[in-house]
Structures are given as C-alpha cells and as structure tokens.
Design a protein around this motif. Structure first.
Motif, short mmCIF file in Angstrom:
data_model
loop_
_atom_site.label_atom_id
_atom_site.label_comp_id
_atom_site.label_asym_id
_atom_site.label_seq_id
_atom_site.Cartn_x
_atom_site.Cartn_y
_atom_site.Cartn_z
N GLY A 184 -21.40 5.53 -6.58
CA GLY A 184 -21.16 5.16 -7.83
C GLY A 184 -21.40 6.12 -8.74
N LEU A 194 -15.41 -5.25 -6.29
CA LEU A 194 -16.48 -5.71 -6.69
C LEU A 194 -16.31 -7.38 -6.48
N GLU A 235 -24.54 3.21 -1.75
CA GLU A 235 -23.37 2.42 -2.64
C GLU A 235 -23.75 3.02 -3.96
N ALA A 268 -34.22 -1.60 -9.16
CA ALA A 268 -33.30 -2.47 -8.72
C ALA A 268 -32.23 -2.68 -9.46
N ALA A 269 -32.43 -2.89 -10.78
CA ALA A 269 -31.38 -2.93 -11.76
C ALA A 269 -30.45 -1.91 -11.80
N ILE A 270 -30.98 -0.67 -11.75
CA ILE A 270 -30.15 0.84 -11.75
C ILE A 270 -29.16 0.70 -10.50
N ILE A 271 -30.01 0.33 -9.49
CA ILE A 271 -29.46 0.50 -8.28
C ILE A 271 -28.16 -0.42 -8.19
N LYS A 272 -28.20 -1.82 -8.78
CA LYS A 272 -27.20 -2.50 -8.69
C LYS A 272 -26.06 -1.97 -9.56
N LEU A 273 -26.41 -1.76 -10.93
CA LEU A 273 -25.31 -1.40 -11.78
C LEU A 273 -24.65 -0.16 -11.19
N THR A 274 -25.32 1.12 -10.75
CA THR A 274 -24.51 2.21 -10.37
C THR A 274 -23.67 1.83 -8.87
N ALA A 275 -24.30 1.01 -8.23
CA ALA A 275 -23.33 0.60 -6.98
C ALA A 275 -22.16 -0.25 -7.44
N ALA A 276 -22.27 -0.83 -8.54
CA ALA A 276 -20.75 -1.51 -9.01
C ALA A 276 -19.75 -0.48 -9.16
N VAL A 277 -20.08 0.88 -9.45
CA VAL A 277 -19.28 1.65 -9.64
C VAL A 277 -18.59 2.50 -8.56
N SER A 278 -19.03 2.28 -7.24
CA SER A 278 -18.74 2.94 -6.17
C SER A 278 -17.08 2.45 -5.82
N PRO A 279 -16.61 3.21 -5.47
CA PRO A 279 -15.16 2.81 -5.05
C PRO A 279 -14.83 2.35 -3.54
N ARG A 280 -15.65 2.62 -2.74
CA ARG A 280 -15.56 1.77 -1.37
C ARG A 280 -16.87 1.60 -1.08
N ASP A 281 -16.86 1.06 0.24
CA ASP A 281 -18.23 0.59 0.78
C ASP A 281 -18.76 1.65 1.59
N SER A 282 -19.86 2.14 1.20
CA SER A 282 -20.46 3.44 1.62
C SER A 282 -20.77 3.12 3.26
#
Lengths: 176, 271
Positions: A31, A111, A27, B50-64
């Motif tokens: 992003g 989100l 994920e 962990a913080a960076i992973i959550k932040l970058t994941a929030a940009v993902s357009p679809r559920d990987s």
C-alpha cells in the motif's frame, strides 16, 4: 509467536519466520509503495524487491533503533521514492496523480471483501483534511516532523499532537 | 520522560512518531528502553502499529500473499545464473551478448578483487592486533624479570634486615616478609602469602614502635591483585621495631583496624 523471536529467527535466515513476517507486513508495504508510484505492476515489483532486500540485509536491523515494522517501512518508502526519481519512471509517468492515499482507499474495490475495510472506508471518508495530510506525509511519505511542519506550514509541536489525535480516531474506528 | 508519567508520555504523541520512523536514532533508543521498562508503553506502540498496518494495507492494489512464492524462489536459489537465449536473432545481437558477457565477467572479477582486498585488509588488522598483544606480553615479562632481579639483589645484600611477618588470628595461614634496607630508607614487601583482598578492601602496611605502641602508615597496596610477583617496594624512614599488615577499606585508614591484622613481625634487635 512473539515478534522478537520471529525477528531474531528471521535474522538467522529462518525462511518460515520470513514468510510469517511477509504475511504480516507485505500488504501494508504494498500500500505504501503503491501510494508513491501509483502503478500496480511497478508497486508489486518494488514490494517484492523490498522483501528480498530485507532478507539480505537482515543483519542490519536492531530493535534498539526502532520497530521492525518501521525498519521495513523505511526500506519500502526509500525504494519507491528511488523509483520515482529514476529516468525510466519519469519518462512514463509525467503526471503523478496528486490525490492522497484516501482517494485510493475510497476507490479500492479489492477492499470490499475484507473485514477491516468497512471501518477504514468509513474512517477515511470522515477524515479531516488536516489528518489526511499529516498521515500522508508522516506514514506514507516518510517525512520528518520538521519537513511536515514546513510543508503544512504548522509548528512542529502541532504536527505531533495533531498526528496523535488523527491516529487515535483511526484506532477508535478500527477498535484497536 | 523522567518528570512525566507514562500517560502524559503517551499523550505527547511521541509513540506515533516512533512508529512512523521520524524520530532520531537517539530518541528511538530512548523510546525502546522505556517500552522495555513500561509494558503499557509497548502495548500502546503495538496498537498504533496495528492501526497503521491496517490503514496502509487498505491502499494495496493487489493481494500480496499471492507473490510470496516468487520471492521465496529468489531468496533460496540465489546461486542460479540467468540463462541468456542465444538463438534469438543470433547475428544481429551477437555483439551485445558478448559485451554483456564480458561486462559480467569483468564485474565478477572486480568483485573478486574487492573481496580479496577486504580479506587481506582484515588479515593485516588481525596481525596488527596480535602484534600489539605480543608487545604487551613482552613488556609484562620484562617488568616481572626486573622485579625478580631486584628481589635477588635485595636478598643478597648483607645490610638488608629480613623481617618475617607471621599470620594472625584473623587469617593464621597468612605470611609475608619484609626486607628492610636502612641505607635507602625503603622496604621490599613480599606479600605472596597473603590472600587476595575482598572487593572494596586493601592491605595497608604499618611501621610500629612498640613502647608505647605507635603505628605509622607506610601506605596501602592498591595494585595487589594486578601485581604478579606480589613484590612491593615501599619507602620507610621510620625507626621501625615491627611491621604489620591490616585489611582496610579502600583508600586506607588513619589507624590500623586491629581485628583485621593479617600479619605481624618484629624486627630482630641488632646483635
């Protein structure tokens, strides 16, 4: 399972370990890639390629050189940047949106049903421009400290301390 | 880091850069080594990550997670060949297919050659290493042979005085022999009967005058362990009345440590 163990199993081509790592990082990579290419289909395709590449290049990872996350992050950023430089891509995407990752998060509807999403949306809406820029360049674009300092016209040392402050704020917001 | 405590190190912001991947390889290795030593640094790295992973994941357009199966197919069945639909406008595209096929065959051929080439190179490299090893062995064998021949010639020389050295209190089983060639002012020491010296210790050879007891060092045997025949040629211009061997700290001593006297033997008085 311990991350080290997981990674070494992955390096021994353990498909289960690979799937776990995929679930941990895909994920995030998705992003980062999407922020660079700004096209959901292309982003998805690159993200899949990145993990296939990671599988085949598993041997080349070494914990001494950095975090596993950082290793795969590098592969993802490079693959996405390569794509934006390809002729095909340039023809179809003349005008890349110049917004930051922040704008994507703010408008990201998928989100809304995720636990951390509220924290992150709140975080980015309050984020100072300087933080947006530094995080964008260092984490999403893979700039070196020097490149970031030149782009933002800031001393190198300031990049380091500002980034620390911004990430601390993010951690406060997310409680990590 | 060495003058900094872990808190200051964390505050410097270097760990955030470590996770971002902007440090040089050397700097990253240093951070890695420090995280192994200081668990609080590793903990901080994990939280940043962990913080960076959550932040970058929030940009993902679809559920990987939905796409894992297609990746799994690709990594597990990478031997599958692509099926090319030939019945699709066969006449028009016939040439294209053939040229594609030809280039695939050509590319495969090139890969095969490159692979063969690499294998051959590897074999040559291995053969080179083997050859070097053999040369070293021959060289070693030659040296041993020369030494053995020398010993025989020493044994047969009528002017040579043999002096057996008997084991002493510290190691009664020890023995050695000195062949003293007065003409060339040298001795050949056969030290086969001495145990290997412990780490940090060496044997030191002494020439002794008996009345009064005056030891003169003939030197230390630094290469005792590596010498296969345990034969050592040592200069001796003294009017020796006896020879002794003691165990001394590396580098040798001014005067013999008598508690560590391994072997001792007197020169038979001339008839």
């Amino acid at each position: 399972m311990q991350l080290e163990l997981l990674v070494s199993k992955f390096q021994e081509k353990d498909e289960k370990a690979f799937e776990t790592l995929y679930n941990m990082y895909s994920e995030s990579m998705h992003g980062v890639i999407f922020n660079i290419v700004r096209d959901p289909d292309i982003a998805q395709e690159i993200m899949q390629d990145v993990f296939i590449k990671a599988w085949h290049k598993a041997d080349s990872y070494s914990a001494k050189k950095g975090r596993f996350f950082t290793w795969i992050l590098n592969i993802a950023r490079n693959a996405a940047i390569d794509k934006t430089r390809s002729k095909n891509f340039k023809n179809t995407k003349q005008n890349l949106n110049s917004d930051f990752f922040v704008d994507i998060i703010e408008s990201n509807e998928s989100l809304d049903d995720q636990t951390d999403a509220i924290g992150i949306k709140k975080f980015v809406s309050k984020l100072a421009d300087k933080c947006k820029q530094v995080i964008e360049l260092l984490y999403f674009k893979g700039y070196t400290q020097k490149e970031a300092s030149e782009t933002l016209e800031m001393p190198i040392g300031t990049i380091k301390t500002r980034n620390r402050k911004c990430i601390s704020e993010l951690r406060n917001m997310l409680d990590v | 880091m060495f003058n900094m405590n872990t808190k200051e190190y964390i505050e410097s912001g270097i760990l955030e850069l470590y996770v971002a991947g902007t440090l040089s390889e050397k700097e990253s290795q240093e951070v890695y080594a420090l995280t192994l030593k200081h668990p609080e640094l590793l903990d901080e790295v994990l939280k940043i990550e962990a913080a960076i992973i959550k932040l970058t994941a929030a940009v993902s357009p679809r559920d990987s997670k939905l796409f894992y199966t297609s990746i799994k197919d690709k990594i597990t069945n990478n031997n599958d060949t692509k099926v090319i639909p030939l019945d699709n406008k066969p006449n028009k595209q016939w040439f294209t297919y053939v040229s594609w096929a030809a280039s695939i065959v050509f590319a495969a051929g090139m890969l095969w050659f490159a692979n063969q080439n690499n294998q051959l190179k590897e074999q040559i490299r291995i053969a080179d290493v083997d050859k070097e090893l053999l040369e070293v062995q021959i060289e070693k064998g030659n040296t041993s042979l020369t030494e053995a021949k020398k010993l025989i010639s020493v044994l047969r020389d009528k002017d040579i005085i043999p002096v057996p050295l008997a084991g002493q209190a510290v190691y009664p089983e020890a023995y050695a022999k000195v062949y003293w060639d007065k003409k060339s002012n040298s001795i050949v020491l056969d030290a086969q009967g001495l145990p290997e010296p412990p780490k940090g210790k060496v044997y030191q050879v002494w020439s002794l005058k008996l009345n009064p007891l005056t030891p003169t060092s003939l030197g230390v045997i630094a290469d005792f362990n590596s010498d296969e025949n345990k034969l050592f040629t040592i200069e001796n211009a003294n009017a020796s009345e006896a020879f002794g061997i003691t165990l001394e700290p590396e580098g040798g001593s001014e005067s013999p440590t008598l508690e560590q006297l391994y072997t001792l033997g007197a020169v038979a008085s001339a008839p």
